[in-house]
Design an enzyme around this catalytic site. Sequence first.
Site, PDB file in Angstrom:
ATOM      1  N   PRO A   2       0.823  -1.213   0.000  1.00  0.00           N
ATOM      2  CA  PRO A   2       0.000   0.000   0.000  1.00  0.00           C
ATOM      3  C   PRO A   2       0.859   1.265   0.000  1.00  0.00           C
ATOM      4  CG  PRO A   2      -0.596  -1.496   1.801  1.00  0.00           C
ATOM      5  CD  PRO A   2       0.711  -1.960   1.245  1.00  0.00           C
ATOM      6  N   GLU A   3       0.621   2.127  -0.953  1.00  0.00           N
ATOM      7  CA  GLU A   3       1.273   3.431  -0.971  1.00  0.00           C
ATOM      8  C   GLU A   3       0.169   4.475  -1.026  1.00  0.00           C
ATOM      9  OE1 GLU A   3       4.925   3.788  -2.802  1.00  0.00           O
ATOM     10  OE2 GLU A   3       5.317   1.657  -2.876  1.00  0.00           O
ATOM     11  N   LYS A  51      -0.989   7.968   3.916  1.00  0.00           N
ATOM     12  CA  LYS A  51      -1.386   6.565   3.914  1.00  0.00           C
ATOM     13  C   LYS A  51      -2.371   6.247   5.037  1.00  0.00           C
ATOM     14  CE  LYS A  51       3.080   5.118   3.219  1.00  0.00           C
ATOM     15  NZ  LYS A  51       4.070   4.036   3.019  1.00  0.00           N
ATOM     16  N   ASN A 174       7.529   1.946  -0.481  1.00  0.00           N
ATOM     17  CA  ASN A 174       8.743   1.253  -0.872  1.00  0.00           C
ATOM     18  C   ASN A 174       8.939   1.166  -2.389  1.00  0.00           C
ATOM     19  OD1 ASN A 174      10.935   0.165   0.361  1.00  0.00           O
ATOM     20  ND2 ASN A 174      10.191  -1.944   0.200  1.00  0.00           N
ATOM     21  N   ARG A 264      13.671  -3.294   4.757  1.00  0.00           N
ATOM     22  CA  ARG A 264      12.819  -3.206   3.579  1.00  0.00           C
ATOM     23  C   ARG A 264      13.673  -3.232   2.313  1.00  0.00           C
ATOM     24  NH1 ARG A 264       8.627   1.212   4.078  1.00  0.00           N
ATOM     25  NH2 ARG A 264       7.370  -0.316   2.992  1.00  0.00           N
TER      26      ARG A 264
END
Length: 276
Positions: A2-3, A51, A174, A264
Amino acid sequence: MPEGDTVWRQARDLRAVLEGKVLTASDFRIPAHATLDLSGRVVESVQSRGKHLLMYIDAEQARDRVVIHSHLLMEGHWDIYPVGSDGRFARWRRPAHTARVVLQTRLASAVGFSLGVLEVLPEALVGGAVDHLGPDLLGPDWDAQEALRRLRTDPAEPVGLALLDQRKIAGIGNVYRSDLCFLGGVHPAVAVAQVPDLPRIVALAKRLLEANKDRSGRSTTGGPARGDAAFWVYGRAGRPCKRCGATVQHAKILDPAHPVRAPRDIYWCPRCQPEP
Ligand SMILES: [Zn+2]
């Protein structure tokens, strides 16, 4: 992953079925709100902030307006299940034990699965949840100059980390941070102060999120949002760079600003983005 564009789209879809509607049932499957019942109350608005997702529930009799605050973090998702011709809601597409909240209206059921954050707040406390956020790339408050100012507050910070810091600029996750560094021609470890054209990277971030907010797949290349065509370097470790043919590199780095403290993935082209 999710971005900001994912959350913007979920807010839009939830708005279509919830906004202005009376809740016929609510079911919070978390200890803090297990007994909370919002049935009979109206969803006044559904908003995304970076977000974060905010659902404003109307004040009623002696009860004040409250806000359902959720964050998808890594795995979260809101699904919408419309009522069918048989009067039943469609079957859930995700495991029931991952449902954290169910909000029902006469015509649809919205279910939040695996939400990283879920809390119901008095309206006065919402600021504590979102006021720290930097300018939202997809928000009405978008302000590129303010985002740049905040990104530059820590000039020695690697640009690959700064872009993920939601207090500086809200909405980049990311996937975008890897491809934005590629498009900017900078290695993610380059210090913010050494980035030759930071305003261009910020402008590209705005353009990419705007371009993807209405589509269900994501692409940073302008190509199809599926498979290898979608991204420049993200997820392409060991494959040839689409610009120069060098082998795309991959590492895991810890992001101190992320609420989940897990390393990440980050990707870059060693030739297009030389190490500092
Ligand atoms: Zn390259």
